[in-house]
Enzyme design. Structure first.
Site, PDB file in Angstrom:
ATOM      1  N   GLU A   1       0.817  -1.215   0.000  1.00 43.34           N
ATOM      2  CA  GLU A   1       0.000   0.000   0.000  1.00 43.34           C
ATOM      3  C   GLU A   1       0.843   1.255   0.000  1.00 43.34           C
ATOM      4  OE1 GLU A   1      -3.086  -1.889   3.206  1.00 43.34           O
ATOM      5  OE2 GLU A   1      -2.331   0.125   3.461  1.00 43.34           O
TER       6      GLU A   1
ATOM      7  N   CYS B   1       2.674   8.303   2.085  1.00 44.63           N
ATOM      8  CA  CYS B   1       3.110   7.290   3.052  1.00 44.63           C
ATOM      9  C   CYS B   1       3.493   6.021   2.289  1.00 44.63           C
ATOM     10  CB  CYS B   1       1.969   7.041   4.026  1.00 44.63           C
ATOM     11  SG  CYS B   1       2.333   5.760   5.220  1.00 44.63           S
TER      12      CYS B   1
ATOM     13  N   CYS C   1       5.056  -7.545   8.190  1.00 42.60           N
ATOM     14  CA  CYS C   1       6.048  -7.062   9.151  1.00 42.60           C
ATOM     15  C   CYS C   1       6.298  -8.152  10.179  1.00 42.60           C
ATOM     16  CB  CYS C   1       5.562  -5.792   9.844  1.00 42.60           C
ATOM     17  SG  CYS C   1       6.795  -5.075  10.963  1.00 42.60           S
TER      18      CYS C   1
ATOM     19  N   CYS D   1       3.916  -6.133  16.647  1.00 38.02           N
ATOM     20  CA  CYS D   1       3.203  -5.210  17.547  1.00 38.02           C
ATOM     21  C   CYS D   1       1.738  -5.664  17.585  1.00 38.02           C
ATOM     22  CB  CYS D   1       3.316  -3.771  17.051  1.00 38.02           C
ATOM     23  SG  CYS D   1       5.018  -3.245  16.826  1.00 38.02           S
TER      24      CYS D   1
ATOM     25  N   CYS E   1      -1.258  -3.792  15.515  1.00 39.13           N
ATOM     26  CA  CYS E   1      -1.029  -3.331  14.144  1.00 39.13           C
ATOM     27  C   CYS E   1      -1.467  -4.349  13.096  1.00 39.13           C
ATOM     28  CB  CYS E   1       0.455  -3.014  13.978  1.00 39.13           C
ATOM     29  SG  CYS E   1       0.912  -2.610  12.284  1.00 39.13           S
TER      30      CYS E   1
ATOM     31  N   CYS F   1      -1.927   1.564   8.969  1.00 41.64           N
ATOM     32  CA  CYS F   1      -1.065   0.833   8.035  1.00 41.64           C
ATOM     33  C   CYS F   1      -1.482  -0.621   7.873  1.00 41.64           C
ATOM     34  CB  CYS F   1       0.394   0.951   8.480  1.00 41.64           C
ATOM     35  SG  CYS F   1       0.780   0.210  10.065  1.00 41.64           S
TER      36      CYS F   1
HETATM   37  N1  SAH Z   1       7.188  -0.071  11.401  1.00 44.74           N
HETATM   38  C1  SAH Z   1       7.358   1.320  11.549  1.00 44.74           C
HETATM   39  C2  SAH Z   1       6.670   2.139  10.492  1.00 44.74           C
HETATM   40  C3  SAH Z   1       5.333   1.670  10.031  1.00 44.74           C
HETATM   41  S1  SAH Z   1       4.006   1.765  11.196  1.00 44.74           S
HETATM   42  C4  SAH Z   1       6.917   1.754  12.922  1.00 44.74           C
HETATM   43  O1  SAH Z   1       6.342   0.947  13.647  1.00 44.74           O
HETATM   44  O2  SAH Z   1       7.191   2.888  13.284  1.00 44.74           O
HETATM   45  C5  SAH Z   1       3.615   3.508  11.156  1.00 44.74           C
HETATM   46  C6  SAH Z   1       2.913   3.983  12.396  1.00 44.74           C
HETATM   47  O3  SAH Z   1       1.536   3.551  12.413  1.00 44.74           O
HETATM   48  C7  SAH Z   1       3.559   3.480  13.670  1.00 44.74           C
HETATM   49  O4  SAH Z   1       3.704   4.505  14.596  1.00 44.74           O
HETATM   50  C8  SAH Z   1       2.546   2.469  14.120  1.00 44.74           C
HETATM   51  O5  SAH Z   1       2.668   2.230  15.471  1.00 44.74           O
HETATM   52  C9  SAH Z   1       1.242   3.129  13.715  1.00 44.74           C
HETATM   53  N2  SAH Z   1       0.078   2.241  13.749  1.00 44.74           N
HETATM   54  C10 SAH Z   1       0.035   0.915  13.501  1.00 44.74           C
HETATM   55  N3  SAH Z   1      -1.222   0.447  13.661  1.00 44.74           N
HETATM   56  C11 SAH Z   1      -1.988   1.499  14.022  1.00 44.74           C
HETATM   57  C12 SAH Z   1      -3.368   1.660  14.355  1.00 44.74           C
HETATM   58  N4  SAH Z   1      -4.201   0.637  14.301  1.00 44.74           N
HETATM   59  N5  SAH Z   1      -3.807   2.904  14.685  1.00 44.74           N
HETATM   60  C13 SAH Z   1      -2.946   3.953  14.712  1.00 44.74           C
HETATM   61  N6  SAH Z   1      -1.652   3.862  14.412  1.00 44.74           N
HETATM   62  C14 SAH Z   1      -1.167   2.651  14.086  1.00 44.74           C
HETATM   63 FE1  SF4 Z   2       5.577  -3.497  12.121  1.00 42.82          FE
HETATM   64 FE2  SF4 Z   2       3.210  -2.427  12.586  1.00 42.82          FE
HETATM   65 FE3  SF4 Z   2       4.949  -2.705  14.587  1.00 42.82          FE
HETATM   66 FE4  SF4 Z   2       5.401  -0.877  12.652  1.00 42.82          FE
HETATM   67  S1  SF4 Z   2       3.729  -0.878  14.130  1.00 42.82           S
HETATM   68  S2  SF4 Z   2       6.875  -2.351  13.539  1.00 42.82           S
HETATM   69  S3  SF4 Z   2       4.548  -1.959  10.887  1.00 42.82           S
HETATM   70  S4  SF4 Z   2       3.991  -4.398  13.425  1.00 42.82           S
END
Ligand code: SAH
Ligand code: SF4
Length: 376
Positions: free
Chosen positions: A96, A117, A124, A128, A131, A355
């Site tokens: 995406e 973005c 990934c 987390c 996510c 994301c």
């Molecule tokens: N992996 C990297 C970059 C991609 S994620 C990172 O974790 O920083 C980009 C941002 O989106 C990160 O801050 C992540 O924590 C946030 N994010 C992921 N899932 C989300 C959600 N459901 N609602 C809001 N932010 C989210």
């Molecule tokens: Fe990966 Fe999502 Fe964690 Fe970013 S927030 S490191 S994309 S699992």
């Protein structure tokens, strides 16, 4: 996990690497520049359009390189504010790219702040718990050329919106590396891609307007601090103590706050720029006033900007965002101490802006009535 395409993407070549390939073929020195100008300045989408190249060279190029390794398969727009592009790669993986047009107060949408973005991996591995990108784990790293191609697709889209003028990538305010994937886990390809994006012979986009977001891979943050490319850095903090952070981000076990915070300090000292701490507000997990106090202390210590992001609900996950009042109270603790803070009202909530969500849904439910619908 390494993906080797039949032909490497042209979008992954630098002026030097392409010149070297062409020199081996006995081509004159100016050819590489000509080819890259067609790609990045004129933005042609086929070899045939590179009209000042001799035909045999065009044939050789077509056999040797993939012109564009990411094709648009679906786009969804929300209230003219967010455009999500779903792109398909050579091995049919889906990624995406999101365009966000945030309207400025009192001016029309044409003067909105525009951000792109981009993704760096398919899925990934960081796990987390909140996510969507990490739900199915990591499929593979993106190639540098696949990362650059996302921005070319954005250019094509902008060109289509303004048919007479070629919309320059420079008309965007920011590129954020915050799509699917952990960019520092795909360090070399991400850096090479951003060098191509930044280069004057490439997309010519200023490094200072590119923000890379990481979940906190400490050794890679320290490596990034040494690079000539002066990117901005954002850290996904999401917990102001090890106990809370560890609950939602497994990476904190490998790199706890006692290691992460000094690494951020090193980065900001080298770059002389404020780092951004991203903090998703998740109800009952990290939204207490105690966490706000701890976050305030970290931000003051690092002289960092704090970006508070109300959690974006993910289908199948239990987490929720706190009420507006609770979000405001949290923000007040930081503002009260003069921490630079924004409480984001995120755009594109209705089209799965967080994301990885559009890809996830497409892989689960399929693209309606298209041949890609059954692809995993
Ligand atoms: N992996 C990297 C970059 C991609 S994620 C990172 O974790 O920083 C980009 C941002 O989106 C990160 O801050 C992540 O924590 C946030 N994010 C992921 N899932 C989300 C959600 N459901 N609602 C809001 N932010 C989210
Ligand atoms: Fe990966 Fe999502 Fe964690 Fe970013 S927030 S490191 S994309 S699992």
């Amino acid at each position: 996990m390494r993906y080797v395409p039949a032909r490497p993407p042209l979008t992954g070549e630098t002026l030097d690497s392409l010149s070297a390939r062409l020199r081996e073929r006995g081509e004159p020195g100016f050819r590489a520049r000509q080819i890259l100008d067609w790609l990045y300045k004129n933005r042609v989408r086929s070899w045939e359009e590179m009209t000042n190249l001799p035909k045999p060279l065009r044939f050789w190029l077509a056999e040797t390189f993939e012109l564009l390794p990411a094709q648009l398969v679906l786009s969804r727009q929300a209230e003219d504010v967010t455009d999500k592009l779903l792109l398909e790669l050579g091995d049919r993986s889906l990624i995406e790219t999101v365009i966000i047009r945030a309207p400025q107060e009192g001016v029309g949408l044409e003067h909105s702040r525009k951000t792109i973005c981009i993704s760096t991996q398919v899925g990934c591995a960081m796990g987390c718990t909140f996510c969507a990108s990490g739900l199915a784990g990591l499929k593979r790293d993106l190639l540098a050329g696949e990362i650059v191609a996302q921005l070319l697709q954005v250019c094509y889209r902008e060109d289509a919106r303004t048919p007479r003028a070629r919309a320059e990538l420079a008309s965007f305010d920011n590129i954020v590396v915050m799509g699917m994937g952990e960019p520092l886990a795909n360090y070399d390809a991400t850096l090479l891609a951003l060098q191509i994006v930044n280069a004057e012979w490439g997309l010519g986009f200023g490094a200072r307007r590119i923000t890379l977001s990481t979940s906190g891979l400490v050794p890679k943050i320290l490596r990034l601090a040494e690079e000539d490319l002066r990117l901005r850095l954002a850290i996904s903090l999401h917990g102001a103590t090890d106990e809370v952070r560890e609950r939602i981000m497994p990476v904190n076990k490998a790199y706890p706050l006692a290691e992460l915070i000094p690494a951020i300090r090193t980065f900001s000292a080298r770059h002389g720029r404020m780092v951004t701490l991203e903090f998703i507000l998740i109800e009952g997990v990290n939204d207490s006033l105690e966490q706000a106090g701890k976050l305030r202390d970290i931000a003051l210590d690092l002289h960092a900007h704090v970006n508070l992001i109300p959690y974006n609900t993910v289908a199948g996950l239990e987490w929720r965002r706190p009420s507006l009042t609770r979000q405001e109270r949290f923000a007040e603790v930081l503002r009260g101490a003069r921490v630079s803070v924004t409480l984001r009202r995120e755009k594109g909530h209705d089209i799965d802006a967080a994301c990885g969500q559009l890809r996830l849904r497409t892989e689960r439910e399929g693209l309606p009535a298209t041949p890609v619908s059954s692809r995993a």
